[in-house]
Write a protein that holds these residues in place. Structure first.
Motif, PDB file in Angstrom:
ATOM      1  N   SER A   1      13.329  17.532 -28.075  1.00 12.80           N
ATOM      2  CA  SER A   1      13.182  17.829 -29.501  1.00 12.80           C
ATOM      3  C   SER A   1      12.368  16.754 -30.201  1.00 12.80           C
ATOM      4  N   ILE A   2      12.664  15.502 -29.862  1.00 16.27           N
ATOM      5  CA  ILE A   2      12.020  14.345 -30.491  1.00 16.27           C
ATOM      6  C   ILE A   2      11.722  13.318 -29.407  1.00 16.27           C
ATOM      7  N   ARG A   3      10.534  12.735 -29.467  1.00 15.24           N
ATOM      8  CA  ARG A   3      10.218  11.616 -28.573  1.00 15.24           C
ATOM      9  C   ARG A   3       9.720  10.455 -29.421  1.00 15.24           C
ATOM     10  N   LEU A   4      10.409   9.332 -29.331  1.00 14.97           N
ATOM     11  CA  LEU A   4       9.992   8.120 -30.030  1.00 14.97           C
ATOM     12  C   LEU A   4       9.064   7.316 -29.127  1.00 14.97           C
ATOM     13  N   PHE A   5       8.017   6.755 -29.726  1.00 19.92           N
ATOM     14  CA  PHE A   5       7.082   5.955 -28.934  1.00 19.92           C
ATOM     15  C   PHE A   5       6.367   4.954 -29.829  1.00 19.92           C
ATOM     16  N   PHE A   6       5.778   3.948 -29.201  1.00 18.73           N
ATOM     17  CA  PHE A   6       4.929   2.968 -29.878  1.00 18.73           C
ATOM     18  C   PHE A   6       3.701   2.772 -28.993  1.00 18.73           C
ATOM     19  N   PRO A   7       2.683   2.044 -29.421  1.00 23.22           N
ATOM     20  CA  PRO A   7       1.433   2.011 -28.652  1.00 23.22           C
ATOM     21  C   PRO A   7       1.598   1.677 -27.176  1.00 23.22           C
ATOM     22  N   GLU A   8       2.359   0.629 -26.876  1.00 22.48           N
ATOM     23  CA  GLU A   8       2.490   0.206 -25.482  1.00 22.48           C
ATOM     24  C   GLU A   8       3.271   1.204 -24.634  1.00 22.48           C
ATOM     25  N   SER A   9       4.013   2.105 -25.269  1.00 25.72           N
ATOM     26  CA  SER A   9       4.807   3.073 -24.508  1.00 25.72           C
ATOM     27  C   SER A   9       4.290   4.499 -24.669  1.00 25.72           C
ATOM     28  N   ALA A  10       3.108   4.649 -25.245  1.00 23.38           N
ATOM     29  CA  ALA A  10       2.566   5.985 -25.508  1.00 23.38           C
ATOM     30  C   ALA A  10       2.050   6.646 -24.235  1.00 23.38           C
ATOM     31  N   LEU A  11       2.225   7.950 -24.167  1.00 28.16           N
ATOM     32  CA  LEU A  11       1.640   8.750 -23.097  1.00 28.16           C
ATOM     33  C   LEU A  11       0.270   9.241 -23.549  1.00 28.16           C
ATOM     34  N   PRO A  12      -0.775   9.076 -22.745  1.00 24.64           N
ATOM     35  CA  PRO A  12      -2.099   9.564 -23.154  1.00 24.64           C
ATOM     36  C   PRO A  12      -2.110  11.073 -23.399  1.00 24.64           C
ATOM     37  N   ASN A  13      -1.327  11.796 -22.588  1.00 23.11           N
ATOM     38  CA  ASN A  13      -1.248  13.255 -22.712  1.00 23.11           C
ATOM     39  C   ASN A  13       0.218  13.669 -22.839  1.00 23.11           C
ATOM     40  N   PRO A  14       0.814  13.449 -24.000  1.00 20.97           N
ATOM     41  CA  PRO A  14       2.258  13.668 -24.151  1.00 20.97           C
ATOM     42  C   PRO A  14       2.707  15.105 -23.938  1.00 20.97           C
TER      43      PRO A  14
ATOM     44  N   HIS B   1      22.544  20.423 -25.564  1.00 19.99           N
ATOM     45  CA  HIS B   1      22.619  19.856 -26.907  1.00 19.99           C
ATOM     46  C   HIS B   1      21.598  20.527 -27.830  1.00 19.99           C
ATOM     47  N   HIS B   2      21.894  20.528 -29.116  1.00 15.52           N
ATOM     48  CA  HIS B   2      20.980  21.140 -30.082  1.00 15.52           C
ATOM     49  C   HIS B   2      19.695  20.332 -30.221  1.00 15.52           C
ATOM     50  N   VAL B   3      19.832  19.021 -30.265  1.00 14.86           N
ATOM     51  CA  VAL B   3      18.673  18.136 -30.406  1.00 14.86           C
ATOM     52  C   VAL B   3      18.705  17.106 -29.285  1.00 14.86           C
ATOM     53  N   ILE B   4      17.565  16.944 -28.620  1.00 12.64           N
ATOM     54  CA  ILE B   4      17.453  16.011 -27.494  1.00 12.64           C
ATOM     55  C   ILE B   4      16.360  15.001 -27.819  1.00 12.64           C
ATOM     56  N   ILE B   5      16.749  13.743 -27.889  1.00  9.92           N
ATOM     57  CA  ILE B   5      15.822  12.667 -28.247  1.00  9.92           C
ATOM     58  C   ILE B   5      15.503  11.856 -26.996  1.00  9.92           C
ATOM     59  N   ARG B   6      14.215  11.702 -26.723  1.00  8.93           N
ATOM     60  CA  ARG B   6      13.781  10.915 -25.564  1.00  8.93           C
ATOM     61  C   ARG B   6      12.964   9.718 -26.021  1.00  8.93           C
ATOM     62  N   LEU B   7      12.766   8.789 -25.084  1.00  8.00           N
ATOM     63  CA  LEU B   7      12.203   7.493 -25.440  1.00  8.00           C
ATOM     64  C   LEU B   7      10.925   7.181 -24.676  1.00  8.00           C
ATOM     65  N   ASN B   8       9.948   6.708 -25.410  1.00 13.73           N
ATOM     66  CA  ASN B   8       8.752   6.103 -24.829  1.00 13.73           C
ATOM     67  C   ASN B   8       8.034   7.044 -23.865  1.00 13.73           C
ATOM     68  N   ASP B   9       7.675   6.542 -22.693  1.00 17.66           N
ATOM     69  CA  ASP B   9       6.850   7.315 -21.761  1.00 17.66           C
ATOM     70  C   ASP B   9       7.662   7.903 -20.608  1.00 17.66           C
ATOM     71  N   ALA B  10       8.964   8.052 -20.798  1.00 17.31           N
ATOM     72  CA  ALA B  10       9.820   8.549 -19.719  1.00 17.31           C
ATOM     73  C   ALA B  10       9.433   9.969 -19.313  1.00 17.31           C
TER      74      ALA B  10
ATOM     75  N   GLN C   1      -1.404  -3.116 -22.395  1.00 19.44           N
ATOM     76  CA  GLN C   1      -2.529  -2.366 -22.931  1.00 19.44           C
ATOM     77  C   GLN C   1      -2.128  -0.919 -23.216  1.00 19.44           C
ATOM     78  N   PRO C   2      -2.214  -0.478 -24.467  1.00 20.62           N
ATOM     79  CA  PRO C   2      -1.892   0.917 -24.789  1.00 20.62           C
ATOM     80  C   PRO C   2      -3.021   1.843 -24.347  1.00 20.62           C
ATOM     81  N   PRO C   3      -2.748   3.129 -24.246  1.00 21.93           N
ATOM     82  CA  PRO C   3      -3.810   4.062 -23.845  1.00 21.93           C
ATOM     83  C   PRO C   3      -4.940   4.096 -24.863  1.00 21.93           C
ATOM     84  N   ARG C   4      -6.134   4.344 -24.379  1.00 22.30           N
ATOM     85  CA  ARG C   4      -7.298   4.409 -25.263  1.00 22.30           C
ATOM     86  C   ARG C   4      -7.406   5.757 -25.956  1.00 22.30           C
ATOM     87  N   GLU C   5      -6.674   6.738 -25.435  1.00 16.80           N
ATOM     88  CA  GLU C   5      -6.663   8.068 -26.041  1.00 16.80           C
ATOM     89  C   GLU C   5      -5.225   8.544 -26.184  1.00 16.80           C
ATOM     90  N   TRP C   6      -4.999   9.363 -27.193  1.00 14.06           N
ATOM     91  CA  TRP C   6      -3.697  10.007 -27.374  1.00 14.06           C
ATOM     92  C   TRP C   6      -3.967  11.462 -27.708  1.00 14.06           C
TER      93      TRP C   6
END
Length: 227
Positions: free
Chosen positions: A54-67, A31-40, A108-113
Motif C-alpha cells: 500500500s505504501i513504501r517509504l524510501f529516501f535517496p540512498e534506499s530508492a529503487l530505480p524502477n519501483p 491486512h488492509h494497509v501494508i507498509i514496506r521500507l526502502n528497497d526491500a 550513491q543513490p540511483p541516477r534515475e527514478w
C-alpha cells in the motif's frame, strides 16, 4: 491518496532476517494497509513477506530505480527527506537532470527514478522529528535519528486502528553470522546503522508491544488470537 486508504488493520513489514522462512505472506496480505521500507524486494520473497504494497517509504540512498517492479500500480511512494540534499536529488530525478555526484550521500543513490509520479508523496518531516525526539527521545546533539521502520510505525500509529509488525530487529552486536536482511546474506552493519540508535529502538518496540500498542505477528500470543 492517503485519504482513500481505509485502515482498520495495518502492518509495517521490516526488512530483518527474522522473517526469512516464516511463510507470513498470506498473513501480511490479509491486512488492509501494508507498509514496506526502502528497497526491500517483494516478488521473489512473497511466501515470507506477501506481495501487496500500500505504501513504501524510501529516501535517496534506499530508492529503487524502477519501483514498479516490486510495488503495485497504486502503491503510494512516500519520500522521506533527512537532509536538504535529499530534496535536490528528488528534483533532479523528477526533472531528469540527475548528475553523478556522490558528495553528501552515504551510498550513491540511483541516477534515475522511474516511479509513478502521480503516486509520489513527500512525508511531512515532523513525522521523522516526532519518531526521533518524541518516541525514541534521542538527543539532538547525537546526530542520530530514527530508522525508516520506526518512522513508518509512527505514521501507521497516526493512521490505523490496529498496527502490527513483522521482520523487525537486527542481529546482536556480537552476532557475525546472521544476515541483516531477509533478501541478502550481507552482514555489514556499519554504513546502515551508524546514524541510528538500535538499542533505543529495540527498547521502544518492546515497550509498545508490552503495552499492546503494536503487535508482532511472529509472537505466539498473536498467532493464538488471530490464526
Amino acid at each position: 491518496s492517503f485519504a482513500s486508504l481505509w485502515c482498520q488493520r495495518c502492518i509495517v513489514v521490516g526488512n530483518g532476517y527474522s522473517i526469512h522462512g516464516q511463510h507470513f505472506g498470506k498473513m501480511i496480505d490479509s491486512h488492509h494497509v501494508i507498509i514496506r521500507l526502502n528497497d526491500a524486494p517483494v516478488k521473489e520473497h512473497k511466501k515470507d513477506v506477501g506481495e501487496r504494497t500500500s505504501i513504501r517509504l524510501f529516501f535517496p540512498e534506499s530508492a529503487l530505480p524502477n519501483p514498479l517492479e516490486d510495488s503495485d500500480n497504486d502503491t503510494l511512494m512516500v519520500f522521506v527527506p533527512f537532509k536538504p540534499l535529499d530534496f535536490l536529488w528528488l528534483g533532479e530525478v523528477l526533472l531528469k537532470t540527475r548528475n553523478k555526484t556522490k558528495v553528501g550521500f552515504w551510498r550513491q543513490p540511483p541516477r534515475e527514478w522511474n516511479g509513478n509520479v502521480s503516486q509520489l508523496r513527500i512525508l511531512n518531516p515532523y513525522v521523522t522529528y516526532e519518531a526521533t525526539y518524541k518516541l525514541l527521545q534521542l538527543n539532538a546533539s547525537s546526530g542520530r535519528y530514527a530508522t525508516t521502520g520506526i518512522i513508518a510505525l509512527n505514521l501507521a500509529l497516526h493512521m490505523c486502528q490496529e498496527v502490527n509488525i513483522a521482520g523487525f530487529g537486527y542481529p546482536g552486536n556480537h552476532d557475525n553470522t546472521t544476515p541483516i536482511h531477509y533478501y541478502n546474506m550481507g552482514h555489514s552493519r556499519k554504513k546502515e546503522l551508524f546514524q541510528h540508535n538500535i538499542t533505543a529502538e529495540r527498547n521502544w518496540l518492546l515497550k509498545m508491544i508490552e503495552l499492546g500498542v503494536i503487535a508482532d505477528i511472529a509472537s505466539p500470543s498473536f498467532q493464538a488470537q488471530n490464526y
